[in-house]
Design a protein around this motif. Structure first.
Motif, short mmCIF file in Angstrom:
data_model
loop_
_atom_site.label_atom_id
_atom_site.label_comp_id
_atom_site.label_asym_id
_atom_site.label_seq_id
_atom_site.Cartn_x
_atom_site.Cartn_y
_atom_site.Cartn_z
N GLY A 336 8.20 5.33 -3.92
CA GLY A 336 6.91 5.46 -4.59
C GLY A 336 6.72 4.39 -5.65
N SER A 338 4.48 3.59 -9.51
CA SER A 338 3.59 4.02 -10.59
C SER A 338 3.29 2.82 -11.48
N THR A 349 -1.24 5.41 -12.86
CA THR A 349 -1.39 5.70 -11.43
C THR A 349 -0.07 6.24 -10.87
N THR A 351 1.60 6.68 -6.62
CA THR A 351 1.39 6.82 -5.18
C THR A 351 1.70 8.26 -4.78
N ALA A 357 4.31 3.74 -0.04
CA ALA A 357 3.25 3.08 -0.80
C ALA A 357 2.47 2.18 0.14
N GLY A 390 -0.96 2.99 -6.24
CA GLY A 390 -1.53 4.33 -6.03
C GLY A 390 -2.82 4.53 -6.80
N GLU A 453 -7.27 2.67 -4.92
CA GLU A 453 -5.92 2.44 -5.44
C GLU A 453 -5.87 1.14 -6.25
#
Lengths: 572, 84
Positions: A336, A338, A349, A351, A357, A390, A453
């Motif tokens: 993931g 951020s 943010t 994901t 991702a 994300g 995103e």
């Protein structure tokens, strides 16, 4: 390294902090880890040592003992207390103890074996006088030395034994309203005044509620972290979030992990870790520097998410990590991303968990030329794969602005501006700094939005992000300029992205008069040594050049970008 | 493999990969980490190199700044295992 050990952390179900339960949490002192009981609050792990487990009850007792001792020392609500420990359990109790006494704690990097003590002390003395620090909590070893340099009391480990009568939790909470400043996060930076990001209890609780929802936090989670607590990712994701939520935290020291990266995998394996935040370089560090014999012992199958955060995310770093550790159980869905910053407490943010991702393949030429992220495809000329950070998490809005402050459409690159329910209150005692423009915070980061995103491209300013640390080139240049043999004012520092390391490396170019090889070698060494002793980073490239090599702007300043281009071209 | 060969292999690796300057004239007793030539992350990389190159596993307790700061210290530690 030991193998085949699994420790089951003890726990019970408890209503966690979510946007729905948010009204029942007034301050961070409503943390579930402070509710007492036999459940695991923290596990502290060190290389080649048995782990130490702290239960919620022990945690609450230690925090309240610290709070009582601080009160006895005359620390009052809203006093600023600096904690500069080596990362250990004492620093954790000190931080929470200060909050429980109504004071404002702030974690600081400790003096390491490489840093120059005189410069460290001078920075600390400046901080104490400018920010009106009321006490510094540190180790016994360091306290006497530091006490001579600063005007406030410096307290070593004896703090924990000053009071053996912990005060009950209810006696503390009366001091704090949710709008009070809970703690400060200091920006890095070696010269000038450090900016202390002041965050309220309300901001921290709102962030933890929204962010926990974004990562699908649940009672089965176990958070594993080696991150430093003076950095937003370490402080919020790897420290406050697990303790507020009552999720077990398995913590290591960043110094230990840097030298022994397999320690992280031991932590995940032994404690069935599920969540871990890492800056991009850490994926490369693990993939390239965990020895075969160490890796083979561990399983990473328990993991839900490795979250890449705090420096530009590279797709090749994710691929490297995945290829090396797929055999241990790492899957693409675990990787993931951020996008976060201290001024927003932490995450902007995230994901979605359980999904890889998104990758946006764009035309790299259009991206740098027209500043537009034009969709392309792998294999096409100039195709460049960018990793999504994300969508914004709940209660955060993101806009992309041009230089005039106008909102830009989808796929246009501009400065990222944010608005949220968990922004900083102010930069502490810095009325000269206005963080907001029309209630929007301008991040200084450049990026674009696509399909809801956020994609981060780089920085508006010259900031270098080296191994997750923010490095201001002017700070390093100031150090280089003091080295004998360097033409004062004729040195430049810039970042060089490095695929192998997965981060920006620091390059120094300095003009010198001598062309004697022995003298040049001595100056090269002196520059490297000065940087390592006066900052928290080291230079990867030191290039000495003849007088008038450096390009200056029309106003006589050293042009960083132009010199960087020139250096890269000469390096080949 | 003798002490000298080991030392030269390490010297070549460190100047090429960690100092990123093959011209750098690294002395045997020069503080490599304390001198700012490489950071503590590089200690882990050194551990991998020693495992790959000499098939020697240096335990974590020996991979520290205090014990692995100079070429002399590094070569001596590798020799210790090769002698066995």
């Amino acid at each position: 390294m030991r193998k085949n050990i699994t420790h089951y952390v003890s726990r019970i179900t408890f209503p966690m902090l979510t946007p729905k339960t948010r009204p029942s949490f007034h301050t961070l002192l409503d943390a579930i880890a402070l509710t007492g009981g036999d459940e695991t609050a923290i596990v502290y792990l060190e290389t080649e040592r048995p782990s130490i487990t702290i239960t919620r009850q022990e945690f609450a007792e230690r925090v309240h003992t610290y709070a009582a001792a601080l009160q006895q020392l005359g620390i009052r609500p809203r006093d600023l207390v600096i904690i500069t420990h080596t990362q250990n359990l004492e620093s954790i109790y000190a931080f929470w103890g200060a909050m429980a006494a109504g004071a404002i704690p702030s974690m600081f990097p400790t003096l390491t074996e490489k840093l120059d003590p005189a410069i460290y002390m001078q920075n600390m003395a400046e901080l104490v006088s400018f920010s009106n620090v009321k006490a510094i909590l540190t180790t016994d070893d360091f306290a006497p030395q530091l006490a001579k340099q600063v005007t406030c009391p410096v307290i070593g480990n004896q703090l924990s034994v000053i009071s053996n009568q912990p005060i009950h939790n209810s006696q503390f909470t009366i001091h704090n309203s949710q709008f009070d400043i809970a703690f400060l996060q200091h920006s890095s930076g070696t010269t000038g005044l450090q900016k202390g990001v002041a965050l309220s209890h309300r901001a921290a609780l709102n962030q933890i509620a929204s962010y926990s929802e974004a990562i699908g936090l649940n009672e089965q989670d176990v958070i594993v972290s080696w991150l430093p607590l003076y950095h937003d990712m370490g402080l919020i994701a790897g420290f406050l979030l697990p303790l507020v939520q009552g999720v077990p935290l398995v913590l290591m020291s960043p110094f230990d992990w840097a030298k022994h990266p397999a320690l992280l995998f031991r932590a995940i394996h032994e404690f069935k870790g599920t969540l871990c935040w890492l800056p991009n370089f850490a994926y490369n560090h693990c993939a390239r520097r965990i020895r075969q014999r160490d890796a083979a012992q561990f399983s990473l199958k328990s993991m839900r998410l490795f979250i890449n955060c705090s420096e530009p995310v590279r797709h090749d770093s994710h691929q490297l990590f995945l290829n090396r550790f797929a055999a241990l159980g790492v899957t693409p869905e675990m990787l993931g991303v951020s996008y976060a910053m201290a001024e927003n407490t932490f995450a902007v943010t995230q994901t979605p968990p359980g999904q890889p991702a998104r990758l946006d393949v764009v035309d790299g030429a259009a991206l740098t030329g027209q500043q537009i992220a034009k969709p392309s495809a792998n294999g096409r000329p100039h195709a460049q794969a960018l990793v999504s950070c994300g969508p914004p998490i709940a209660d955060t809005a993101v806009r992309i602005l041009n230089k005039a402050g106008d909102i830009l459409p989808e796929r246009h690159v501009g400065e990222i501006a944010i608005q949220s329910d968990y922004m900083l209150t102010e930069y502490y005692k810095r009325d000269d700094l206005r963080p907001f423009r029309d209630n929007w915070f301008l991040t200084g980061d450049r990026g674009y939005m696509a399909d809801g995103e956020v994609y981060v491209i780089g920085r508006s300013k010259d900031l270098i992000i080296n191994a997750g640390k923010n490095v201001y080139p002017q700070d390093i240049e100031a150090i280089v300029n003091t080295v004998p043999g360097v033409h004062a004012g004729r040195a430049v520092v810039f970042g060089v992205p490095d695929e192998r390391e997965g981060t920006e490396l620091i390059a120094v170019v300095a003009e010198v008069e001598t062309d004697d090889p022995a003298q040049r070698k001595a100056i090269n060494k002196a520059i490297r040594q000065a940087i390592v002793r006066q900052s928290t980073v080291s230079a990867s490239y030191v290039t000495l050049v003849d007088a008038r090599w450096l390009i200056k702007t029309s106003s006589g300043k050293i042009a960083r970008a132009a010199n960087r281009e020139k250096w890269l071209a000469e390096k080949g | 493999m003798d002490d000298k060969t080991i030392r030269e292999k390490i010297r070549a690796f460190i100047t090429r990969e960690l100092i990123r300057d093959e011209e750098y004239d690294l002395a045997d007793d020069e503080g490599i980490i304390t001198g700012g030539l490489m950071d503590s992350f590089s200690l882990a990389e050194f551990g991998v190199f020693v495992e790959d190159e000499f098939d020697v596993y240096i335990p974590d307790s020996d991979l520290t700044v205090a014990k692995m700061d100079t070429l002399n210290q590094m070569a001596a530690r590798i020799m210790q295992d090769l002698d066995v």
